[in-house]
Design a protein around this motif. Structure first.
Motif, PDB file in Angstrom:
ATOM      1  N   GLU A 207       1.141  -1.079  -0.053  1.00  0.00           N
ATOM      2  CA  GLU A 207       0.070  -0.147   0.358  1.00  0.00           C
ATOM      3  C   GLU A 207       1.043   1.514  -0.549  1.00  0.00           C
ATOM      4  N   PRO A 208       0.678   1.956  -0.918  1.00  0.00           N
ATOM      5  CA  PRO A 208       1.456   3.575  -1.163  1.00  0.00           C
ATOM      6  C   PRO A 208       1.036   4.531   0.443  1.00  0.00           C
ATOM      7  N   TRP A 209       2.647   5.538   1.099  1.00  0.00           N
ATOM      8  CA  TRP A 209       1.744   6.198   1.969  1.00  0.00           C
ATOM      9  C   TRP A 209       2.501   7.402   1.448  1.00  0.00           C
ATOM     10  N   LEU A 210       1.659   8.606   1.398  1.00  0.00           N
ATOM     11  CA  LEU A 210       2.446   9.833   0.976  1.00  0.00           C
ATOM     12  C   LEU A 210       3.104  10.375   2.875  1.00  0.00           C
ATOM     13  N   LEU A 211       4.616  10.088   2.446  1.00  0.00           N
ATOM     14  CA  LEU A 211       5.001  10.872   3.338  1.00  0.00           C
ATOM     15  C   LEU A 211       5.400  12.477   3.412  1.00  0.00           C
ATOM     16  N   LEU A 212       4.714  12.963   4.365  1.00  0.00           N
ATOM     17  CA  LEU A 212       4.764  14.740   4.155  1.00  0.00           C
ATOM     18  C   LEU A 212       5.502  15.169   4.887  1.00  0.00           C
ATOM     19  N   GLY A 231       2.333  11.535   7.729  1.00  0.00           N
ATOM     20  CA  GLY A 231       1.463  10.370   6.844  1.00  0.00           C
ATOM     21  C   GLY A 231       0.322   9.616   5.629  1.00  0.00           C
ATOM     22  N   ILE A 232      -0.039   9.436   4.877  1.00  0.00           N
ATOM     23  CA  ILE A 232      -1.262   9.681   4.611  1.00  0.00           C
ATOM     24  C   ILE A 232      -1.794   8.460   2.805  1.00  0.00           C
ATOM     25  N   SER A 233      -2.650   7.825   3.842  1.00  0.00           N
ATOM     26  CA  SER A 233      -2.647   6.636   2.405  1.00  0.00           C
ATOM     27  C   SER A 233      -2.223   6.953   1.046  1.00  0.00           C
ATOM     28  N   LEU A 234      -2.580   6.396   0.173  1.00  0.00           N
ATOM     29  CA  LEU A 234      -3.402   7.045  -1.358  1.00  0.00           C
ATOM     30  C   LEU A 234      -4.583   6.302  -1.782  1.00  0.00           C
ATOM     31  N   VAL A 235      -4.767   4.986  -0.833  1.00  0.00           N
ATOM     32  CA  VAL A 235      -5.485   4.196  -0.902  1.00  0.00           C
ATOM     33  C   VAL A 235      -7.606   3.900  -0.070  1.00  0.00           C
ATOM     34  N   PRO A 264      -3.330  -0.257  -6.922  1.00  0.00           N
ATOM     35  CA  PRO A 264      -3.251   1.038  -7.718  1.00  0.00           C
ATOM     36  C   PRO A 264      -4.459   2.070  -6.509  1.00  0.00           C
ATOM     37  N   TRP A 265      -4.149   3.300  -7.112  1.00  0.00           N
ATOM     38  CA  TRP A 265      -4.190   4.649  -5.844  1.00  0.00           C
ATOM     39  C   TRP A 265      -5.218   4.719  -6.194  1.00  0.00           C
ATOM     40  N   ARG A 266      -6.248   5.478  -5.391  1.00  0.00           N
ATOM     41  CA  ARG A 266      -7.863   5.822  -5.375  1.00  0.00           C
ATOM     42  C   ARG A 266      -7.430   7.525  -5.026  1.00  0.00           C
ATOM     43  N   HIS A 369       6.029   2.583   0.571  1.00  0.00           N
ATOM     44  CA  HIS A 369       5.371   1.607   0.158  1.00  0.00           C
ATOM     45  C   HIS A 369       5.154   0.197   1.237  1.00  0.00           C
ATOM     46  N   VAL A 370       4.059  -0.024   1.812  1.00  0.00           N
ATOM     47  CA  VAL A 370       3.724  -0.443   2.788  1.00  0.00           C
ATOM     48  C   VAL A 370       3.494  -1.932   3.044  1.00  0.00           C
ATOM     49  N   PRO A 371       3.230  -3.224   3.386  1.00  0.00           N
ATOM     50  CA  PRO A 371       2.655  -4.319   3.351  1.00  0.00           C
ATOM     51  C   PRO A 371       1.247  -4.147   3.738  1.00  0.00           C
ATOM     52  N   SER A 372       0.267  -4.015   2.504  1.00  0.00           N
ATOM     53  CA  SER A 372      -1.199  -3.481   3.410  1.00  0.00           C
ATOM     54  C   SER A 372      -1.881  -4.002   4.283  1.00  0.00           C
ATOM     55  N   THR A 373      -2.971  -2.856   4.666  1.00  0.00           N
ATOM     56  CA  THR A 373      -3.838  -3.586   5.590  1.00  0.00           C
ATOM     57  C   THR A 373      -5.499  -3.395   5.365  1.00  0.00           C
ATOM     58  N   VAL A 374      -4.913  -3.289   4.045  1.00  0.00           N
ATOM     59  CA  VAL A 374      -6.535  -2.779   3.070  1.00  0.00           C
ATOM     60  C   VAL A 374      -7.028  -4.270   2.753  1.00  0.00           C
ATOM     61  N   THR A 375      -8.455  -4.295   3.879  1.00  0.00           N
ATOM     62  CA  THR A 375      -9.343  -5.261   2.976  1.00  0.00           C
ATOM     63  C   THR A 375     -10.201  -4.888   1.831  1.00  0.00           C
ATOM     64  N   ARG A 376     -10.178  -5.586   0.315  1.00  0.00           N
ATOM     65  CA  ARG A 376     -10.311  -5.474  -0.450  1.00  0.00           C
ATOM     66  C   ARG A 376     -12.016  -6.944  -0.948  1.00  0.00           C
TER      67      ARG A 376
END
Length: 376
Positions: A207-212, A231-235, A264-266, A369-376
């Motif tokens: 899962e891509p995370w944007l670090l600012l 950090g904000i998830s782009l998914v 994929p980015w949302r 990019h970190v291992p995703s925890t988002v359930t699809r």
């Protein structure tokens, strides 16, 4: 920054830019720069333009960076050619006196045969060995060119300490080249061993995370700075604070690990940035704004003091202009214009110094990019 912090920072930069470390100690390091570092640090645009145009093999420079000048020995004096100078005559080892042999006799055992003096030398000067030369004896053998300035064999030596020009240059290079990154979390060893054998289609979603990392400045005649990391998830759009601390605890690599795919980015980067900015605006609105009110009061006081000086001066100059208008003299008019310009300039300076303002700037950013925890 202390000496050890400067040394670690510089060594990390040299290793990250693939420079070849020739020698290092706690007080210094001698390095042959990589092409990437040489282009940034050596200020040789004409040389690199020649290399780019002709395709010639580049020769990068060598440097000795000194982190602790007190613990580093001084360089020996060098001659005109850049080579170390030989000891002077007074420092040379004395020659042993050999008694002269009688005419027609042979040299005694254990003594060398007398060598005729070389033309142009003093009668009592020592003999010169075959293949030796006067320049070689007094100036040494010129070593090969090492890519440094100052003559053959001369490796430039610079002090890299807190506040030095070279350290500031390295920091600026690291900031400009490493301001935006894209990194991946390296899988743990046990996770890699537990993966299925080749031929299966299973892979780990990342899962891509944007670090600012942002700097928030509250400025007037005083200044206060705050560092905020988000950090904000782009998914999923989930946001975390102090995300830089989490990223420092991760094992990151710029290469995509095997058996990994990126979700994929949302959300676009612009949308994620706007979300973070809205969150910061909400935080700032809850801050105590007493500092801004006090700064505005100081500004009004300074402007009043400035007006008390310039307004009577302007009135006096305008009166002189009216009294001399019939004589068509232009000097009072020019003087009045100059005073007005000075007044306006001083007013702008005071507003810049005292007027309260809030400034938000980006320090650096990256997609982690970190291992995703988002359930699809």
């Amino acid at each position: 920054m202390n000496t050890e912090q400067v040394r670690r920072y510089v060594m990390r930069y040299l290793e990250a830019t693939d420079c070849h470390i020739l020698e290092k100690s706690p007080a210094h390091t001698t390095v042959k720069l990589s092409e990437r570092a040489d282009r940034v640090l050596t200020n040789r645009p004409y040389y690199w333009g020649f290399v780019d145009r002709t395709g010639a093999e580049p020769e990068t420079m060598r440097f000795t960076f000194v982190f602790d000048p007190v613990a580093m020995p001084q360089e020996p004096p060098r001659g005109p050619g850049g080579a170390p100078m030989a000891p002077t005559v007074g420092d040379a080892a004395p020659y042993a006196a050999v008694p002269a042999a009688a005419p027609g006799s042979t040299p005694a055992a254990g003594t060398a045969a007398a060598t005729p003096p070389v033309p142009g030398t003093a009668p009592d000067s020592p003999a010169i060995a075959p293949g030796d030369s006067i320049l070689g004896r007094y100036f040494g053998v010129a070593p090969a060119f090492t890519g440094g300035g100052g003559g053959p064999g001369r490796i430039p030596r610079e002090d890299v300490t807190h506040g030095s020009r070279r350290l500031e240059q390295i920091m600026q290079a690291a900031h400009s080249e490493g301001r935006f990154v894209s990194l991946f979390v390296e899988p743990a060893a046990d996770e890699a061993a537990a993966r299925p054998a080749r031929g299966t289609r299973r892979s780990t979603p990342y899962e891509p995370w944007l670090l600012l990392n942002l700097k928030l400045e509250f400025a007037c005649d005083l200044k206060r700075e705050e560092i905020h990391s988000y950090g904000i998830s782009l998914v999923s759009g989930k946001m975390r604070t102090s995300y830089m601390e989490e990223a420092l605890a991760m094992q990151l690599t710029p290469k995509l690990p095997p058996h990994v795919h990126v979700l994929p980015w949302r959300m676009t980067i612009q949308q994620a940035r706007s979300t973070v900015e809205e969150h910061l605006v909400e935080i700032i609105s809850r801050y105590d704004d007493t500092w801004a009110s006090e700064a505005s009061a100081r500004l009004e006081e300074e402007l009043a003091r400035l007006a008390a000086y310039y307004e009577p001066l302007l009135q006096e100059t305008a009166a002189e202009k009216r009294s001399t208008r019939e004589a068509e003299e232009t000097e009072p008019t020019d003087k009045l214009t100059q005073i007005k310009q000075q007044y306006d300039m001083r007013s702008q300076e005071l507003r810049w110094q005292f007027e309260p303002r809030i400034h938000l700037s980006l320090i650096n950013a990256g997609v982690i990019h970190v291992p995703s925890t988002v359930t699809r």
